[in-house]
Design an enzyme around this catalytic site. Sequence first.
Site, PDB file in Angstrom:
ATOM      1  N   SER A  57      12.786   6.202 -13.920  1.00 55.69           N
ATOM      2  CA  SER A  57      11.725   6.971 -14.566  1.00 55.69           C
ATOM      3  C   SER A  57      11.628   8.375 -13.977  1.00 55.69           C
ATOM      4  O   SER A  57      11.538   9.360 -14.710  1.00 55.69           O
ATOM      5  CB  SER A  57      10.406   6.225 -14.406  1.00 55.69           C
ATOM      6  N   SER A  58      11.671   8.462 -12.637  1.00 55.98           N
ATOM      7  CA  SER A  58      11.563   9.786 -12.015  1.00 55.98           C
ATOM      8  C   SER A  58      12.725  10.673 -12.409  1.00 55.98           C
ATOM      9  O   SER A  58      12.551  11.876 -12.637  1.00 55.98           O
ATOM     10  CB  SER A  58      11.602   9.677 -10.494  1.00 55.98           C
TER      11      SER A  58
ATOM     12  N   TYR B 185       8.954  15.958   0.751  1.00 53.15           N
ATOM     13  CA  TYR B 185       8.762  17.295   0.180  1.00 53.15           C
ATOM     14  C   TYR B 185       8.573  17.234  -1.317  1.00 53.15           C
ATOM     15  O   TYR B 185       7.896  18.079  -1.903  1.00 53.15           O
ATOM     16  CB  TYR B 185       9.902  18.221   0.601  1.00 53.15           C
TER      17      TYR B 185
ATOM     18  N   ARG C  35       1.715   0.724  14.840  1.00 46.17           N
ATOM     19  CA  ARG C  35       1.336   0.583  13.440  1.00 46.17           C
ATOM     20  C   ARG C  35       1.787  -0.774  12.926  1.00 46.17           C
ATOM     21  O   ARG C  35       2.551  -1.471  13.583  1.00 46.17           O
ATOM     22  CB  ARG C  35       1.950   1.712  12.615  1.00 46.17           C
TER      23      ARG C  35
ATOM     24  N   TRP D 143       7.033   0.006   3.890  1.00 47.63           N
ATOM     25  CA  TRP D 143       7.416   0.706   2.651  1.00 47.63           C
ATOM     26  C   TRP D 143       8.824   1.262   2.762  1.00 47.63           C
ATOM     27  O   TRP D 143       9.442   1.610   1.758  1.00 47.63           O
ATOM     28  CB  TRP D 143       6.431   1.816   2.316  1.00 47.63           C
TER      29      TRP D 143
ATOM     30  N   HIS E 134      14.986  12.806  12.049  1.00 47.74           N
ATOM     31  CA  HIS E 134      13.801  12.865  12.918  1.00 47.74           C
ATOM     32  C   HIS E 134      12.932  11.614  12.749  1.00 47.74           C
ATOM     33  O   HIS E 134      11.996  11.421  13.511  1.00 47.74           O
ATOM     34  CB  HIS E 134      12.997  14.150  12.719  1.00 47.74           C
ATOM     35  N   HIS E 135      13.242  10.814  11.739  1.00 47.50           N
ATOM     36  CA  HIS E 135      12.535   9.541  11.609  1.00 47.50           C
ATOM     37  C   HIS E 135      13.180   8.455  12.454  1.00 47.50           C
ATOM     38  O   HIS E 135      12.725   7.312  12.457  1.00 47.50           O
ATOM     39  CB  HIS E 135      12.519   9.096  10.154  1.00 47.50           C
TER      40      HIS E 135
ATOM     41  N   LYS F 138       4.117  30.004   3.921  1.00 43.90           N
ATOM     42  CA  LYS F 138       3.258  29.704   2.775  1.00 43.90           C
ATOM     43  C   LYS F 138       1.792  29.746   3.173  1.00 43.90           C
ATOM     44  O   LYS F 138       0.965  30.334   2.476  1.00 43.90           O
ATOM     45  CB  LYS F 138       3.592  28.320   2.235  1.00 43.90           C
TER      46      LYS F 138
ATOM     47  N   THR G 113       7.358  26.806   5.875  1.00 41.58           N
ATOM     48  CA  THR G 113       6.070  26.194   5.549  1.00 41.58           C
ATOM     49  C   THR G 113       4.934  27.063   6.071  1.00 41.58           C
ATOM     50  O   THR G 113       3.931  27.282   5.381  1.00 41.58           O
ATOM     51  CB  THR G 113       5.991  24.790   6.162  1.00 41.58           C
TER      52      THR G 113
ATOM     53  N   HIS H  47       0.848  -1.198   0.000  1.00 40.03           N
ATOM     54  CA  HIS H  47       0.000   0.000   0.000  1.00 40.03           C
ATOM     55  C   HIS H  47       0.879   1.243   0.000  1.00 40.03           C
ATOM     56  O   HIS H  47       0.705   2.146  -0.817  1.00 40.03           O
ATOM     57  CB  HIS H  47      -0.931   0.007   1.211  1.00 40.03           C
TER      58      HIS H  47
ATOM     59  N   SER I 243      -1.267  27.190  -5.126  1.00 39.89           N
ATOM     60  CA  SER I 243      -0.920  28.587  -5.382  1.00 39.89           C
ATOM     61  C   SER I 243      -1.446  29.085  -6.718  1.00 39.89           C
ATOM     62  O   SER I 243      -1.409  30.286  -6.976  1.00 39.89           O
ATOM     63  CB  SER I 243       0.599  28.771  -5.357  1.00 39.89           C
TER      64      SER I 243
HETATM   65  C1  HEM Z   1       5.701  20.900   9.167  1.00 34.47           C
HETATM   66  C2  HEM Z   1       6.339  20.029   8.555  1.00 34.47           C
HETATM   67  C3  HEM Z   1       6.624  18.597   9.009  1.00 34.47           C
HETATM   68  C4  HEM Z   1       7.240  18.162  10.141  1.00 34.47           C
HETATM   69  C5  HEM Z   1       7.774  18.998  11.261  1.00 34.47           C
HETATM   70  C6  HEM Z   1       7.284  16.721  10.074  1.00 34.47           C
HETATM   71  C7  HEM Z   1       7.847  15.893  11.024  1.00 34.47           C
HETATM   72  C8  HEM Z   1       7.831  14.522  10.978  1.00 34.47           C
HETATM   73  C9  HEM Z   1       8.435  13.646  11.937  1.00 34.47           C
HETATM   74  C10 HEM Z   1       9.216  14.111  13.159  1.00 34.47           C
HETATM   75  C11 HEM Z   1       8.209  12.374  11.558  1.00 34.47           C
HETATM   76  C12 HEM Z   1       8.704  11.110  12.246  1.00 34.47           C
HETATM   77  C13 HEM Z   1       7.697  10.575  13.174  1.00 34.47           C
HETATM   78  C14 HEM Z   1       8.076   9.208  13.680  1.00 34.47           C
HETATM   79  O1  HEM Z   1       8.361   8.308  12.867  1.00 34.47           O
HETATM   80  O2  HEM Z   1       8.064   9.044  14.902  1.00 34.47           O
HETATM   81  C15 HEM Z   1       7.443  12.421  10.359  1.00 34.47           C
HETATM   82  C16 HEM Z   1       7.020  11.314   9.668  1.00 34.47           C
HETATM   83  C17 HEM Z   1       6.498  11.356   8.392  1.00 34.47           C
HETATM   84  N1  HEM Z   1       6.194  12.507   7.678  1.00 34.47           N
HETATM   85 FE1  HEM Z   1       6.343  14.388   8.358  1.00 34.47          FE
HETATM   86  N2  HEM Z   1       6.686  16.315   8.931  1.00 34.47           N
HETATM   87  C18 HEM Z   1       6.277  17.433   8.252  1.00 34.47           C
HETATM   88  C19 HEM Z   1       5.662  17.480   7.024  1.00 34.47           C
HETATM   89  C20 HEM Z   1       5.462  16.382   6.224  1.00 34.47           C
HETATM   90  C21 HEM Z   1       5.032  16.425   4.845  1.00 34.47           C
HETATM   91  C22 HEM Z   1       4.727  17.703   4.086  1.00 34.47           C
HETATM   92  C23 HEM Z   1       4.965  15.153   4.414  1.00 34.47           C
HETATM   93  C24 HEM Z   1       4.581  14.611   3.058  1.00 34.47           C
HETATM   94  C25 HEM Z   1       3.875  15.163   2.178  1.00 34.47           C
HETATM   95  C26 HEM Z   1       5.339  14.302   5.500  1.00 34.47           C
HETATM   96  C27 HEM Z   1       5.363  12.923   5.421  1.00 34.47           C
HETATM   97  C28 HEM Z   1       5.773  12.110   6.432  1.00 34.47           C
HETATM   98  C29 HEM Z   1       5.778  10.672   6.344  1.00 34.47           C
HETATM   99  C30 HEM Z   1       5.389   9.838   5.120  1.00 34.47           C
HETATM  100  C31 HEM Z   1       6.217  10.201   7.578  1.00 34.47           C
HETATM  101  C32 HEM Z   1       6.309   8.766   8.062  1.00 34.47           C
HETATM  102  C33 HEM Z   1       7.327   7.920   7.453  1.00 34.47           C
HETATM  103  C34 HEM Z   1       7.221   6.518   8.017  1.00 34.47           C
HETATM  104  O3  HEM Z   1       7.746   6.282   9.099  1.00 34.47           O
HETATM  105  O4  HEM Z   1       6.638   5.667   7.352  1.00 34.47           O
HETATM  106  N3  HEM Z   1       5.633  15.072   6.597  1.00 34.47           N
HETATM  107  N4  HEM Z   1       7.221  13.746  10.015  1.00 34.47           N
HETATM  108 CU   LIG Z   2      10.724  13.637   7.601  1.00 37.27          CU
END
Ligand code: HEM
Ligand SMILES: [Cu+2]
Lengths: 181, 70, 528
Positions: free
Chosen positions: C171-172, C259, C452, C144, C304-305, C333, C330, C79, C270
Site C-alpha cells: 500500500s505504501s 525519517y 524496555r 515491533w 546506530h541501532h 531546519k 536537522t 502498539h 513549514s
Molecule cells: C537528530 C536526529 C536523531 C538522532 C541523532 C537519532 C539517534 C538515534 C539513535 C542513536 C537511536 C538508537 C538508540 C538505541 O537503540 O540505543 C535511535 C532510536 C530511535 N529513533 Fe532516533 N534519532 C534522531 C531522530 C529521530 C527521528 C526524527 C525519529 C522519528 C521520527 C526517530 C525515531 C527513532 C526510533 C523509533 C528509535 C528506536 C527504535 C527501536 O529501537 O525501537 N529518531 N535514534
Molecule cells: Cu535511527
Amino acid sequence: MVENKSIANVLMLKKLLIFTLIMFVFGFALVPFYEKFCEVTGINNLLRPDIQAKEIQVDESRWIMVEFDANTRGLPWQFKPLQTNARIHPGEPVSVMYEITNNSDREINGQAIPSYSPRFLDKYLKKFECFCFTKQTLKPNETRQMPVQFVIEPELPADIQTVTISYTFFELAAGVSAVNK
Amino acid sequence: MHNQDTQKKGSASIWQIAKAVMFAFMGIRKKSDLENDAATLTPAQVIIGGIIGAVLFVLGVMFVVRLVVS
Amino acid sequence: MAAVHGDVHGHEHDDHHPSGIMRWITTTNHKDIGTMYLWFSFAMFLVGGTLAMGIRAELYQPGIQILEPELFNQFTTLHGLIMVFGAIMPAFVGFANWQVPLMIGAPDMAFARMNNWSFWLLPVAATLLVSSFFVPGGAAAGGWTFYPPLSTQGGLGVDLMIFSVHILGASSIMGSINIITTILNMRAPGMTLMKMPLFVWTWLITAYLLVLVMPVLAGVVTMLLTDRHFGTSFFNAAGGGDPVMFQHIFWFFGHPEVYIMILPSFGIVSEVIPTFSRKPLFGYSSMVYATASIAILSCVVWAHHMFTAGMPTVGQLFFMYATMLIAVPTGVKVFNWTATMWRGSMSFETPMLFAIGFIFLFVIGGFSGVICAIVPIDIQVQDTYYVIAHFHYVLVSGSLFALFAGAYYWIPKWTGRMYNETLGKWHFWLSMFFFNLTFFVQHFLGLAGMPRRIPDYNLQFADFNMISSIGAFGFGSTQLLFLYIMINCIRSGEKAPQKPWDGATTLEWTHLPTPAPYHSFEKPPVVN
Ligand code: HEM
Ligand SMILES: [Cu+2]
C-alpha cells in the site's frame, strides 16, 4: 494534451515499479554482500580454521582456566566434552575431545555453533581444528569422538582468568548444505 | 557565474554541481545561487552528484575514523 | 492573488456517484480517499492508544497485575506496529491525498484507481494484525522490530504480522508512486519545482525514500517467512545464517523509515509557521536542500541501532560520526523555523500552538537522539526507557503534533467549518502537559537502567513509573477531546470564512473556495 499527460504518467509508473523491483532484489542481494563483507573484513570468522601465522610465545607466568560446555538444541543427540575444564598457559596449544552419540534410529545431520565467554574471546582464540567447521552426520546409534585444537593468545587481557568455550548442536534439515560448503 | 548565456539546462560545470551538493548536505544555500542551480542543473546531474557526494561523505567519515583509531 | 477563481462549475459532478457505502468503496476522488485515510489512521491511533493504556496500566505499579508477561509483550509489539504502520504513516498519506493536488493545482492524483486500491489494502492489513490477538499463541510478541530468533519461533500470530506488513508495504509503495507521479507530472503551469510549497517538497522526498526502502522491508519479511516455513536459514545460525544480519537489513529500512515519519511533518510545520508569523518561510531553498540531504544521509547511519549487537570499533565510530553529522541539516531546519518567527506578527491559534510545541519538543528528542548516538553512552542506555523517551519525543511530539497542527490548519478548507478554538487550545495544552508528564520522566528511568519491554520492574523505579502512567492516561483521554472537536466541527462548526488564516499564501487558500469543491482545478490555475 490529456493524452500526453496520461502517457507520461504511465511511463513514470513503469519506471517507479522497476525501481521498486530493483530495491526488492537489492534486499536479497544484501545477504551475499553481508557474507562477503564479513569474510573480507574477518568479522564473524567462527567457522573457519585459523592459520598459525606467527610463532606464539607461551606465557608461562600466567594460568587460564578454560571451561568446556556442550549443548544440543532440537536433536536427539548426547553431546559432551571428555573433560570439563583445563588449566593452561596462554600461548600453549590445547587439544580437547568431544563426544557425540546419536540416540535415535535415524540418520541425522548436525551443525555445531560455537559461542564464547567473554564475548571478545574470539579475538584471542585461534582454532586450528574443530568439528564445528563442517556438518556432522551420525548414523543411528553411532558414537563419535572429535577433537578441538586451539591456542589462546597471550594478548588476552590480564584480568581474564576464566573463559568458556561452548558448542551447541543444531539439526540441519535434510538437503540443507552445511555452513562451509 | 551569472553569465546569462550559460543559463540553460545541463550547462553547469562539475564544480557547480559539486557546490550545489555540498551546500545541500549542510542544508544552506543562498536564494540567488539556488535559482541559478535550478536553472542550470538537470535532475540527473543532481542525483548523480548527490550519490557521488554520499559516497564521498562515507569515505570521508571512514578516513576520520581511521585517523582516530590508528 | 486573493481572487478566487471560479472553479465551481455549473454542472453537477456528484450526480453519477453511487451513494451510501458504495460511494466510499468505489471512490477515486482524492478528497474522499484522503478523508478515508485520515479516519482510518485515527481509528488505528485509538487502537494503538488502547494498547498503550494497557501497557501503562500494567506498569503503574511493580508486580504483575493486569497483563501476563506474554500478553504484555504482545501489547508492546502491536502498539509499535500499529502506531508506525497503521496510524502515523497512513495519516501522512491522507494529508498528501488531500493537500498535494490542491497545493500544486492538479485536478486529482495521477492514478485515481490505484489510489483507491492503496487505501483499501489498509483495512485488510489492519484486520489481520488485530485479529492475530485471537489466534492460538496470540499476536507477535518479539517487539515491533521483530528480530529473529523470536520472530522465527512464534506462532500463527507472527505469520499474520508478516503478511500484514507485506500488505502495508504494498500500500505504501503504491501510495508513494502515486504521489511522485502527481508531483512531477501534474503541476499547474508555472508551478515550478522551486515554487512548490514545502509540504509538497517534503512529501516528494519522503515518497522517494519509501520506494527506496519499503521493498527492502518486504524482502526481509519474506526472508523471515521462508525461514519459518520453507527451510531456508537466512537468519538461523545453525543453518549458516546470521540473526545479526536481520538487524542490519531491518535497520537499513528502519532508519530511513523514521525519517519517512518525520519529513512530512517538517512540511506541515513549514506551512503553518509562516502562515501564523505572516512572513514567508525563512530559507525556503535551504529547507529543500536540508530535506534532500537528510533523506540521502539517513541511508548510511542505520547501525546506530545496533551498537550493542557486536561490531568492530571502526564500525561503531563510523556510525556514531555519521549519525551526529545528520543532526546538522536537522538543526538548520530548526534554525529556519525560528528565524521565520523572528519579528513576525505572530498569532497563536491552535495549529500554531501545535507547531511551536513541535519545535520545542522535537529539539529535545533530537538532543536525546544525539546522546544515544554516542557509543559509550548508548551501550548504557540501549534497550532502556531512555530510548523510549527519545523516540516518543520525536514521534509523538514530533510527527503526531505536526499531524494535529495540520488537521486544525486545513480542517476549515476541508469541511468549510471552523473548529472550536477554545477547545483546540485546551487540546494543545492538555496534550503538552500530559505528554511531558508521561515521557520526560522516562529519561530518568532509562538513565537509572530500567529496561524496555518488561511487564515488571524493580521497586526503585516505582515513583517515576506511576507518574508516567498517570501522564499516559491523561494524554490518552485528551485525544478523545480531539475526536470530539473534529466531529463537532464537521457537524455543527461555524461556517469558515473564505480564508480563515490571513497569512496563508498557498494555492488551496488563494485559488479555491472554502470548502474546497468536490472537483477542484479541473482547469489548471495560473500560478505566477
Ligand atoms: C537528530 C536526529 C536523531 C538522532 C541523532 C537519532 C539517534 C538515534 C539513535 C542513536 C537511536 C538508537 C538508540 C538505541 O537503540 O540505543 C535511535 C532510536 C530511535 N529513533 Fe532516533 N534519532 C534522531 C531522530 C529521530 C527521528 C526524527 C525519529 C522519528 C521520527 C526517530 C525515531 C527513532 C526510533 C523509533 C528509535 C528506536 C527504535 C527501536 O529501537 O525501537 N529518531 N535514534
Ligand atoms: Cu535511527
